[in-house]
Each structure stands twice: as structure tokens, then as C-alpha cells.
Design a protein around this motif. Structure first.
Motif, PDB file in Angstrom:
ATOM      1  N   PRO A 260       0.817  -1.226   0.000  1.00 15.19           N
ATOM      2  CA  PRO A 260       0.000   0.000   0.000  1.00 15.19           C
ATOM      3  C   PRO A 260       0.846   1.269   0.000  1.00 15.19           C
ATOM      4  CG  PRO A 260      -0.008  -1.046   2.171  1.00 15.19           C
ATOM      5  CD  PRO A 260       0.647  -2.013   1.227  1.00 15.19           C
ATOM      6  N   PHE A 261       0.398   2.229  -0.789  1.00 16.20           N
ATOM      7  CA  PHE A 261       1.044   3.541  -0.820  1.00 16.20           C
ATOM      8  C   PHE A 261      -0.039   4.565  -1.136  1.00 16.20           C
ATOM      9  CE2 PHE A 261       3.620   7.037  -2.528  1.00 16.20           C
ATOM     10  CZ  PHE A 261       4.630   7.102  -1.573  1.00 16.20           C
ATOM     11  N   GLY A 262      -0.761   4.966  -0.068  1.00 18.45           N
ATOM     12  CA  GLY A 262      -1.877   5.878  -0.243  1.00 18.45           C
ATOM     13  C   GLY A 262      -1.509   7.313   0.051  1.00 18.45           C
ATOM     14  N   SER A 263      -2.519   8.111   0.349  1.00 18.91           N
ATOM     15  CA  SER A 263      -2.309   9.549   0.561  1.00 18.91           C
ATOM     16  C   SER A 263      -1.457   9.825   1.799  1.00 18.91           C
ATOM     17  CB  SER A 263      -3.664  10.254   0.690  1.00 18.91           C
ATOM     18  OG  SER A 263      -4.438   9.676   1.738  1.00 18.91           O
ATOM     19  N   THR A 264      -1.613   8.989   2.838  1.00 21.12           N
ATOM     20  CA  THR A 264      -0.809   9.180   4.054  1.00 21.12           C
ATOM     21  C   THR A 264       0.672   8.997   3.763  1.00 21.12           C
ATOM     22  OG1 THR A 264      -2.592   8.426   5.504  1.00 21.12           O
ATOM     23  CG2 THR A 264      -0.352   8.323   6.384  1.00 21.12           C
ATOM     24  N   GLU A 265       0.996   7.892   3.090  1.00 24.17           N
ATOM     25  CA  GLU A 265       2.397   7.614   2.749  1.00 24.17           C
ATOM     26  C   GLU A 265       2.939   8.690   1.811  1.00 24.17           C
ATOM     27  OE1 GLU A 265       0.606   3.849   4.095  1.00 24.17           O
ATOM     28  OE2 GLU A 265      -0.003   5.334   2.613  1.00 24.17           O
ATOM     29  N   LEU A 266       2.104   9.110   0.860  1.00 22.84           N
ATOM     30  CA  LEU A 266       2.546  10.131  -0.089  1.00 22.84           C
ATOM     31  C   LEU A 266       2.857  11.443   0.628  1.00 22.84           C
ATOM     32  CD1 LEU A 266       3.049  10.930  -3.015  1.00 22.84           C
ATOM     33  CD2 LEU A 266       0.620  11.539  -3.211  1.00 22.84           C
ATOM     34  N   LEU A 267       2.011  11.816   1.589  1.00 21.01           N
ATOM     35  CA  LEU A 267       2.243  13.063   2.330  1.00 21.01           C
ATOM     36  C   LEU A 267       3.522  12.966   3.163  1.00 21.01           C
ATOM     37  CD1 LEU A 267       1.236  15.869   3.135  1.00 21.01           C
ATOM     38  CD2 LEU A 267      -0.109  14.784   4.961  1.00 21.01           C
ATOM     39  N   ALA A 268       3.690  11.833   3.869  1.00 19.38           N
ATOM     40  CA  ALA A 268       4.881  11.654   4.707  1.00 19.38           C
ATOM     41  C   ALA A 268       6.145  11.627   3.856  1.00 19.38           C
ATOM     42  CB  ALA A 268       4.759  10.359   5.516  1.00 19.38           C
ATOM     43  N   PHE A 269       6.113  10.849   2.786  1.00 20.46           N
ATOM     44  CA  PHE A 269       7.264  10.780   1.888  1.00 20.46           C
ATOM     45  C   PHE A 269       7.526  12.141   1.255  1.00 20.46           C
ATOM     46  CE2 PHE A 269       7.130   6.273   2.336  1.00 20.46           C
ATOM     47  CZ  PHE A 269       8.325   5.768   1.844  1.00 20.46           C
ATOM     48  N   GLY A 270       6.436  12.886   0.961  1.00 19.69           N
ATOM     49  CA  GLY A 270       6.590  14.198   0.335  1.00 19.69           C
ATOM     50  C   GLY A 270       7.418  15.137   1.191  1.00 19.69           C
ATOM     51  N   PHE A 271       7.141  15.165   2.495  1.00 14.37           N
ATOM     52  CA  PHE A 271       7.934  16.001   3.398  1.00 14.37           C
ATOM     53  C   PHE A 271       9.392  15.551   3.418  1.00 14.37           C
ATOM     54  CE2 PHE A 271       3.849  17.290   5.333  1.00 14.37           C
ATOM     55  CZ  PHE A 271       4.077  18.660   5.412  1.00 14.37           C
ATOM     56  N   ILE A 272       9.599  14.236   3.412  1.00 17.18           N
ATOM     57  CA  ILE A 272      10.967  13.712   3.471  1.00 17.18           C
ATOM     58  C   ILE A 272      11.703  13.972   2.160  1.00 17.18           C
ATOM     59  CG2 ILE A 272      12.307  11.565   3.623  1.00 17.18           C
ATOM     60  CD1 ILE A 272      10.037  10.690   5.669  1.00 17.18           C
ATOM     61  N   TRP A 273      11.004  13.826   1.029  1.00 11.52           N
ATOM     62  CA  TRP A 273      11.651  14.141  -0.256  1.00 11.52           C
ATOM     63  C   TRP A 273      11.993  15.623  -0.348  1.00 11.52           C
ATOM     64  CZ3 TRP A 273       7.340  10.958  -3.018  1.00 11.52           C
ATOM     65  CH2 TRP A 273       7.696   9.603  -3.023  1.00 11.52           C
ATOM     66  N   PHE A 274      11.117  16.468   0.166  1.00 10.61           N
ATOM     67  CA  PHE A 274      11.393  17.901   0.182  1.00 10.61           C
ATOM     68  C   PHE A 274      12.602  18.190   1.072  1.00 10.61           C
ATOM     69  CE2 PHE A 274       9.710  22.370   1.358  1.00 10.61           C
ATOM     70  CZ  PHE A 274      10.433  22.935   0.303  1.00 10.61           C
ATOM     71  N   ALA A 275      12.664  17.498   2.206  1.00 11.29           N
ATOM     72  CA  ALA A 275      13.809  17.649   3.115  1.00 11.29           C
ATOM     73  C   ALA A 275      15.106  17.229   2.425  1.00 11.29           C
ATOM     74  CB  ALA A 275      13.591  16.810   4.375  1.00 11.29           C
ATOM     75  N   LEU A 276      15.046  16.119   1.687  1.00 14.25           N
ATOM     76  CA  LEU A 276      16.238  15.637   0.987  1.00 14.25           C
ATOM     77  C   LEU A 276      16.652  16.585  -0.128  1.00 14.25           C
ATOM     78  CD1 LEU A 276      15.441  11.815   0.823  1.00 14.25           C
ATOM     79  CD2 LEU A 276      17.184  12.934   2.219  1.00 14.25           C
ATOM     80  N   ALA A 277      15.682  17.208  -0.780  1.00 12.13           N
ATOM     81  CA  ALA A 277      16.002  18.183  -1.830  1.00 12.13           C
ATOM     82  C   ALA A 277      16.754  19.370  -1.232  1.00 12.13           C
ATOM     83  CB  ALA A 277      14.729  18.643  -2.520  1.00 12.13           C
TER      84      ALA A 277
END
Length: 299
Positions: A260-277
Motif C-alpha cells: 500500500p502507498f496511499g495519501s498518508t504515505e505520499l504526504l509523509a514521503f513528500g515532506f521527506i523528499w522535500f527535506a532531501l532536496a
């Protein structure tokens, strides 16, 4: 040419680490601890054989005279064994997406540990990246009602492993050999116990037995590629390529194994990807400033 070859080595190492879940998934009928024990045993035997074939035995044996180095490698051994056990359990229990999250946040955990263990100072970009990553993890905790234990455990154990390795200056083969030799006897004893009990998997199924042996070899290959890359390219270049691994793991978990990779995972990963950027841009900017400072100093 040297830098291009180094980049190829780095990308190959991280791609290898990224697709390795497919290999371990083929062994999901075997208990995780048994797989880890085989991984330690075969990695130790293969890397020692490699050291002998490279005629580095005398230099390798000399390391055993340094008690401080041995103590650090012992700690590194326990950490990497724990990391391997968590990773293999997670892969074989349908948590590949969580493993990818762990390795995405690992660079930021390493920055935090640099602050704690080495007295390093945080630049503004690094501080912002850490805060965003922490918020991403918090989003997952609030949304799912639980702490992403697999992700945090993988990130923390590997970051601590890196701390131990940072204090040791040895060829990759020598370090890995000593780390695996520390656990060779207990791992071999555990496998012997399983065999005596009749619950061991080795030698009962030819395909599984061959794959367990290959697990030791596949542990060594990316480490050697990484060591070769580290000699040829900058740490920033290595840092930029390290996201290939968790990206591949994420894609494999979602697209191949339908995790599963729903909206919750996408939001959490989104913050982490932004942090990595932000972290990556900060790293590039810092390297550029260091180059300018060196040019001014040599002018």
C-alpha cells in the motif's frame, strides 16, 4: 574518466542495494534469522578468501593488534547484523516501502549523529531538512497511529554503523571480513543447531542452498563497488547517488509486490523528499563555497 568511472561504480552499488529485495524475497520461506546467519557465514568465508587471493593476508592479520579498532569493528558488526536482520525480515514480511523510507531518512539521521558524536555544526539548510523529515515521520505516526519502527530502526542502526566506520580507516574488504568474523562462530553454531534439530533449510533444497551462499557474495559486491567509487568521486557525488537505492525499493514494493502507498504515505514521503532536496542543494552549495575558498587561498 576517473570521475565518470567512479560515478558508474557508485550508481551500480546503490542500484544493487535498491533491487536486492527481489533476491531476498525469493527466500521468504526461510526464517529471517537463519538467512542473516547464512549471510554472515558466507560473507565471512568469501571475503577472507578474497583477501588471501589478493595477497593481503599479512596486512589483514596486522589489524588484530589494534584493540581500539577491533572494539569499534565489533560494535559495527553488531549494528550491521541488526540492520540486516531488520531489513530481511521487513522485505519478507511485505514492508519494502517502509525499508525505503528508512534509507531515505538515513542521510538526515547521519547529519544529526554528526552533530552529537563529532561536534559538527548544522547549516541552516541542514536544520530545515531535519525538521521537515521529522515532520514527515510525525505525519505517519499521527495518521497510522503507530511509530514506523522498521524505517527508524534501519535508519538509526545504519547511521550508527557509519559512525563506527568513520572512526576506522581500513580497506573495505578488511573491515567487512573482521565484522563478519566476529559473528562467524555464533552464526555457524546457530545454523548447526538448526540442522541438528532438523529445522535448518540448508542442503535440503538445492535452489535455496545456492541462494543462501550467493547472499554472502551479493553482500560483498556492492560494498566493493562503493569502496571503489569513494576513491574516485567526491562525497557530494556519492550523496547524490545514494537515493537510487531507496527509490528502487519504493518502486519495487509498490509496483511489483503491491504494497500500500496511499495519501498518508505520499504526504509523509513528500515532506521527506522535500527535506532531501533541501539537504542536497545545501550540500552542493557548501561544496561550491569550499572550492571557491580553496581557489582564493591558492591565488
Amino acid at each position: 574518466m576517473k570521475n565518470h568511472l567512479g560515478l558508474i561504480y557508485a550508481m551500480s552499488a546503490y542500484l544493487w542495494w535498491g533491487i536486492i529485495p527481489i533476491f531476498w524475497k525469493q527466500l521468504d520461506h526461510i526464517p529471517s534469522m537463519e538467512i542473516v546467519a547464512h549471510r554472515m557465514v558466507w560473507a565471512a568465508l568469501i571475503v577472507v578468501a578474497l583477501i588471501v587471493s589478493m595477497k593481503e593476508w599479512k596486512a589483514f592479520v596486522a589489524v588484530f593488534k589494534d584493540k581500539v579498532t577491533l572494539l569499534r569493528l565489533c560494535a559495527a558488526s553488531l549494528l550491521v547484523m541488526t540492520n540486516w536482520a531488520i531489513f530481511i525480515w521487513a522485505v519478507n514480511n511485505d514492508h519494502i516501502v517502509e525499508t525505503s523510507l528508512g534509507y531515505f531518512i538515513n542521510p538526515l539521521i547521519s547529519v544529526f549523529f554528526g552533530l552529537i558524536f563529532f561536534g559538527e555544526t548544522l547549516r541552516k539548510g541542514q536544520s530545515l531538512a531535519l525538521l521537515l523529515a521529522a515532520f514527515g515521520v510525525l505525519v505517519m505516526i499521527v495518521a497510522t497511529g503507530g511509530v514506523p519502527i522498521v524505517s527508524l530502526s534501519l535508519a538509526i542502526t545504519f547511521a550508527l554503523y557509519s559512525v563506527m566506520k568513520k572512526k576506522v580507516s581500513l580497506p573495505a574488504t578488511h573491515g567487512l571480513a573482521i565484522e563478519t568474523l566476529f559473528t562467524l562462530l555464533p552464526a555457524a553454531a546457530y545454523l548447526l543447531f538448526l540442522d541438528v534439530q532438523g529445522t535448518g533449510s540448508f542442503a535440503h533444497d538445492a535452489q535455496s542452498s545456492i541462494m543462501l551462499i550467493l547472499g554472502g557474495l551479493f553482500t560483498l559486491i556492492p560494498l566493493l563497488l562503493f569502496a571503489a567509487a569513494a576513491k574516485r568521486v567526491s562525497m557530494t557525488a556519492l550523496g547524490m547517488t545514494q537515493y537510487l537505492g531507496p527509490t528502487c525499493q519504493l518502486l519495487i514494493g509498490v509496483l511489483i509486490y503491491n504494497e500500500p502507498f496511499g495519501s498518508t504515505e505520499l504526504l509523509a514521503f513528500g515532506f521527506i523528499w522535500f527535506a532531501l532536496a533541501i539537504y542536497s542543494v545545501d550540500q552542493l552549495k557548501a561544496q561550491s563555497e569550499r572550492r571557491k575558498a580553496r581557489k582564493l587561498a591558492s591565488a
